[in-house]
Each structure stands twice: as structure tokens, then as C-alpha cells.
Design a protein around this motif. Structure first.
Motif: not given
Length: 94
Positions: A62-74, A79-88
Motif C-alpha cells: 500500500p505504501e508503494a501504491l500511495a507513492a505512485i499515486r502521489e507522483r502521478a497527481q504531482a 503539466a501545462p493547462p490544455p489549449k482551449p481547442g484541445a481535449r484530453e
């Protein structure tokens, strides 16, 4: 071991079914053969699943999974905000 017990139950059920003249015993023989067949199929399937399963020691804690989740959220926050016309990717379009 269970596989051999089920195989013995199948052989016993077929043997009883072929040698008896009473309908009640014939029914018990057919029932034991059916139960043995289902048990044999399920024991073979369970053995195949167990052979392909990963051991618990190979799974992340669970500790490793929480660390991976925190890195992904960071990474997502940095990441720069998406352009107005672009979509994820993966998001439906208009």
C-alpha cells in the motif's frame, strides 16, 4: 489429490450404473458420475488458475501504491493547462 478422488467417483458411478438392475441405484450411479465430472473439471480449472497466479510477494504494498499515486497527481498538477481547442485523450469530443 482431489482430481484422483473425482476420477475414482466417476469410475465408481459408471461401474455401478452399468451393473445394477435397480432404478434407484442407477440414479445414484449417474448422480455420482455427474458430481465427479463437475468436480474433475473444476479441480483442473482451479489448478490452472493457481499456476498462473502471481505470488503475493510480487505485488506492491500500500505504501508503494500511495507513492505512485502521489507522483502521478504531482505530474498532472505540474503539466501545462490544455489549449482551449484541445481535449484530453480518452475524453469524448463535442
Amino acid at each position: 489429490m482431489v482430481r484422483w478422488i473425482m476420477f475414482g467417483l466417476i469410475v465408481l458411478g459408471i461401474g455401478v450404473s452399468l451393473t445394477t438392475h435397480r432404478p434407484g441405484i442407477l440414479g445414484l450411479g449417474i448422480l455420482s458420475t455427474t458430481i465427479g465430472l463437475f468436480g474433475l473439471v473444476f479441480s483442473i480449472a482451479a489448478e490452472r488458475v493457481a499456476a498462473r497466479a502471481r505470488p503475493d510477494s510480487a505485488m506492491l504494498g500500500p505504501e508503494a501504491l500511495a507513492a505512485i499515486r502521489e507522483r502521478a497527481q504531482a505530474r498532472r498538477a505540474a503539466a501545462p493547462p490544455p489549449k482551449p481547442g484541445a481535449r484530453e485523450p480518452g475524453q469524448p469530443g463535442p
